[in-house]
Write an enzyme that holds these catalytic residues in place. Sequence first.
Site, PDB file in Angstrom:
ATOM      1  N   TRP A   2       7.095  -0.283  -8.060  1.00 15.25           N
ATOM      2  CA  TRP A   2       8.251  -0.857  -7.368  1.00 15.25           C
ATOM      3  C   TRP A   2       9.452  -0.918  -8.309  1.00 15.25           C
ATOM      4  O   TRP A   2      10.562  -0.558  -7.926  1.00 15.25           O
ATOM      5  CB  TRP A   2       7.932  -2.256  -6.847  1.00 15.25           C
ATOM      6  CG  TRP A   2       8.982  -2.796  -5.912  1.00 15.25           C
ATOM      7  CD1 TRP A   2       9.003  -2.703  -4.559  1.00 15.25           C
ATOM      8  CD2 TRP A   2      10.180  -3.494  -6.284  1.00 15.25           C
ATOM      9  NE1 TRP A   2      10.138  -3.297  -4.049  1.00 15.25           N
ATOM     10  CE2 TRP A   2      10.875  -3.796  -5.083  1.00 15.25           C
ATOM     11  CE3 TRP A   2      10.734  -3.900  -7.494  1.00 15.25           C
ATOM     12  CZ2 TRP A   2      12.095  -4.470  -5.068  1.00 15.25           C
ATOM     13  CZ3 TRP A   2      11.960  -4.572  -7.480  1.00 15.25           C
ATOM     14  CH2 TRP A   2      12.625  -4.860  -6.277  1.00 15.25           C
TER      15      TRP A   2
ATOM     16  N   THR B 152       3.950   1.560  -1.020  1.00 15.25           N
ATOM     17  CA  THR B 152       4.643   1.617  -2.307  1.00 15.25           C
ATOM     18  C   THR B 152       3.743   2.202  -3.384  1.00 15.25           C
ATOM     19  O   THR B 152       4.166   3.059  -4.171  1.00 15.25           O
ATOM     20  CB  THR B 152       5.118   0.212  -2.722  1.00 15.25           C
ATOM     21  OG1 THR B 152       6.001  -0.298  -1.727  1.00 15.25           O
ATOM     22  CG2 THR B 152       5.829   0.236  -4.065  1.00 15.25           C
TER      23      THR B 152
ATOM     24  N   LYS C 265       0.822  -1.217   0.000  1.00 13.42           N
ATOM     25  CA  LYS C 265       0.000   0.000   0.000  1.00 13.42           C
ATOM     26  C   LYS C 265       0.853   1.264   0.000  1.00 13.42           C
ATOM     27  O   LYS C 265       0.582   2.206  -0.748  1.00 13.42           O
ATOM     28  CB  LYS C 265      -0.939  -0.028   1.202  1.00 13.42           C
ATOM     29  CG  LYS C 265      -1.939   1.115   1.253  1.00 13.42           C
ATOM     30  CD  LYS C 265      -2.984   0.908   2.314  1.00 13.42           C
ATOM     31  CE  LYS C 265      -2.446   0.971   3.716  1.00 13.42           C
ATOM     32  NZ  LYS C 265      -1.871  -0.267   4.235  1.00 13.42           N
TER      33      LYS C 265
ATOM     34  N   ALA D  55      -3.563   1.049  12.581  1.00 11.90           N
ATOM     35  CA  ALA D  55      -4.966   0.992  12.144  1.00 11.90           C
ATOM     36  C   ALA D  55      -5.719  -0.174  12.757  1.00 11.90           C
ATOM     37  O   ALA D  55      -6.948  -0.169  12.766  1.00 11.90           O
ATOM     38  CB  ALA D  55      -5.044   0.907  10.625  1.00 11.90           C
TER      39      ALA D  55
ATOM     40  N   ARG E 264       1.910   8.323   7.209  1.00  7.63           N
ATOM     41  CA  ARG E 264       2.185   8.187   8.638  1.00  7.63           C
ATOM     42  C   ARG E 264       3.679   7.944   8.883  1.00  7.63           C
ATOM     43  O   ARG E 264       4.399   7.488   8.004  1.00  7.63           O
ATOM     44  CB  ARG E 264       1.407   7.003   9.225  1.00  7.63           C
ATOM     45  CG  ARG E 264      -0.088   7.203   9.329  1.00  7.63           C
ATOM     46  CD  ARG E 264      -0.770   5.934   9.789  1.00  7.63           C
ATOM     47  NE  ARG E 264      -0.586   4.848   8.827  1.00  7.63           N
ATOM     48  CZ  ARG E 264      -0.738   3.561   9.094  1.00  7.63           C
ATOM     49  NH1 ARG E 264      -1.074   3.182  10.312  1.00  7.63           N
ATOM     50  NH2 ARG E 264      -0.563   2.661   8.154  1.00  7.63           N
TER      51      ARG E 264
ATOM     52  N   PHE F  69       3.791  -8.258  -9.277  1.00 11.81           N
ATOM     53  CA  PHE F  69       4.916  -9.089  -8.855  1.00 11.81           C
ATOM     54  C   PHE F  69       5.425  -9.848 -10.075  1.00 11.81           C
ATOM     55  O   PHE F  69       4.661 -10.117 -11.010  1.00 11.81           O
ATOM     56  CB  PHE F  69       4.486 -10.086  -7.769  1.00 11.81           C
ATOM     57  CG  PHE F  69       4.482  -9.508  -6.375  1.00 11.81           C
ATOM     58  CD1 PHE F  69       5.417  -9.902  -5.433  1.00 11.81           C
ATOM     59  CD2 PHE F  69       3.537  -8.560  -6.001  1.00 11.81           C
ATOM     60  CE1 PHE F  69       5.413  -9.369  -4.151  1.00 11.81           C
ATOM     61  CE2 PHE F  69       3.520  -8.022  -4.720  1.00 11.81           C
ATOM     62  CZ  PHE F  69       4.471  -8.436  -3.789  1.00 11.81           C
TER      63      PHE F  69
ATOM     64  N   LYS G  60       7.081  -6.582  10.372  1.00 15.14           N
ATOM     65  CA  LYS G  60       6.620  -5.883   9.179  1.00 15.14           C
ATOM     66  C   LYS G  60       7.734  -5.108   8.473  1.00 15.14           C
ATOM     67  O   LYS G  60       7.716  -4.914   7.261  1.00 15.14           O
ATOM     68  CB  LYS G  60       5.478  -4.914   9.555  1.00 15.14           C
ATOM     69  CG  LYS G  60       4.852  -4.197   8.374  1.00 15.14           C
ATOM     70  CD  LYS G  60       3.706  -3.309   8.847  1.00 15.14           C
ATOM     71  CE  LYS G  60       3.072  -2.563   7.681  1.00 15.14           C
ATOM     72  NZ  LYS G  60       3.964  -1.522   7.126  1.00 15.14           N
TER      73      LYS G  60
ATOM     74  N   PHE H 233      -3.647  -0.736   6.895  1.00 12.90           N
ATOM     75  CA  PHE H 233      -4.245  -2.040   6.635  1.00 12.90           C
ATOM     76  C   PHE H 233      -5.355  -1.948   5.584  1.00 12.90           C
ATOM     77  O   PHE H 233      -5.259  -1.143   4.658  1.00 12.90           O
ATOM     78  CB  PHE H 233      -4.713  -2.691   7.936  1.00 12.90           C
ATOM     79  CG  PHE H 233      -3.573  -3.025   8.854  1.00 12.90           C
ATOM     80  CD1 PHE H 233      -2.525  -3.822   8.426  1.00 12.90           C
ATOM     81  CD2 PHE H 233      -3.524  -2.530  10.147  1.00 12.90           C
ATOM     82  CE1 PHE H 233      -1.448  -4.121   9.257  1.00 12.90           C
ATOM     83  CE2 PHE H 233      -2.452  -2.824  11.002  1.00 12.90           C
ATOM     84  CZ  PHE H 233      -1.427  -3.624  10.543  1.00 12.90           C
TER      85      PHE H 233
END
Length: 560
Positions: free
Chosen positions: A413, A77, A75, A277, A98, A385, A109, A305
């Site tokens: 990415w 990214t 998210k 979150a 954030r 991906f 994470k 999230f």
Amino acid sequence: MTDIEIAQKNVMVPIVDVASKIGIGEDDLELYGKYKAKITMRELRALQEKAGDPKKRGKLILTTAVTPTPAGEGKSTVSIGLGDGLNKIGKKTVIALREPSLGPCFGVKGGACGGGYAQIVPMEDINLHFTGDIHAISVANNLISAIIDNHIHQTNALRIDPRTITWKRVVDLNDRALRNITIGLGGRTDGVPREDHFCISVASELMAIVCLSTSISDLKKRISNITVAQTYDKRPLKFGEFKCTGAIAALLKDAIKPNLVQTLEKNPVFVHGGPFANIAQGTNSINATMCALATGDYVVTEAGFAADLGAEKFMDIKCRVAGISPDVVVIVATVRAIKMHGGMAKADLATPSVAALQKGFENLAVHLENIAKFGVPSVVAINKFVTDTDEEIEMLKKLCETKGAKAVLCEGWGKGGDGMKELAEVVSETADKGGADFRYLYESSASLADKIRTIARQIYRAKDVEFAPSVLKKLREYEEMGYKELPVCIAKTQNSISHDPKLMGAPKDFIFPVRDVQLYSGAGFVVALAGEIMTMPGLPKLPAAMNIDVDDDGLISGLF
């Protein structure tokens, strides 16, 4: 290259040059070295005034995601890449995110600065300490605790019942051993023994207060309104009665100011506030968002999230307080994550499976339906991906079309802003159409219990809510105290739309258990804790801290 290697090879420009792109001069910055800065209070007030006029503020784009899986969604990214992509197509865009917490950085994470060529920098600084905001919040929070315990020790003139203290100490680390502790042990000079608790700093009410306060006077008012305990005659006790509000605010005078950094492509990013979150409201500060809205024609922000957590809280809590609403929502999904929701094991995700994709799409469909309930149009960002096949990508696009949503392949990415141009075009066109008819999920006049039921039934798809008897008693007390109008912030697992992390996909018709509620009268909402959720996470068996190192030149490695 790894994310940190890509970030370290990037040549940053001075932050004063980044600020000048959006009309902020050097005199309006408080520099933290060459590449980080805070906005001065004078400039903050000017930007707030501008953003307070809906005609002068930019279009607001909210990024959310499908329910998290070990496969990863990306998210942050996508948010960063989308901001770069919008700037690539000539849209003056500012990003608002954030601040990362040290808990996830050293836990499981990792950091929260994006990935690949869609990152914000200086990545190591932002992930580790940054400008000290979270540390200031932690110290201020614990000063409140020290003042409470000292008052009890020093004759207890307010007649505080130690058994009723709800204010917890905090630390910005995952430390399960501190969840439940006993303090005041030792001799007569060591305080009064009582049970106490720790939560992680980013789940604290003080973090929420900093993120929702728009000025120091607003901050002081909220701090004074914090309910910390009851007296022996069961009178709710607010922190303002200790006459120490000014001291707490003094520690937070800089923490309330938004931070400015840059993307790899030298675009401006406000990074400020870090509430989780799953156990807090999950969005960056109002101040940062208003600064972005005042300086950009488009603003990309994110909510933690999935849409059942961060996005719902963004709409029902942050938007109510700030008087804003999103023009479009971007829901991030990956083929890998959707297949996991369809029952595939993580080890098998490289194997093409249209069947698993079709089954797992139920999860994304729920989030699309949830965003529609707020009256806001949505676009799906398929974060690519290397293992994704063309057939799977096309199938996911077609599945989204059946729900009336356009899905766009994103390659931020690997390609940065260039890989996000198509999404940028679609999102900006959607925002410009003005099709949003924003509405809250529930009315402020509803009872607190009904607000919880509404979220559980409408967003989580629960059949009903099971309230512990003590919860219903506390909710009635909160309403009698005058807090019926407050929104609710549900703390639950992020790993399922439900309260049960084992329920993947799109569970429904379950009973949603609420085991406790907490009044955040300073922040202005009521927290409902569901299932086995903890406000102090623990470290995994192999924490990310095992991979992080620093050499003699101060070069950090292993951070992600």
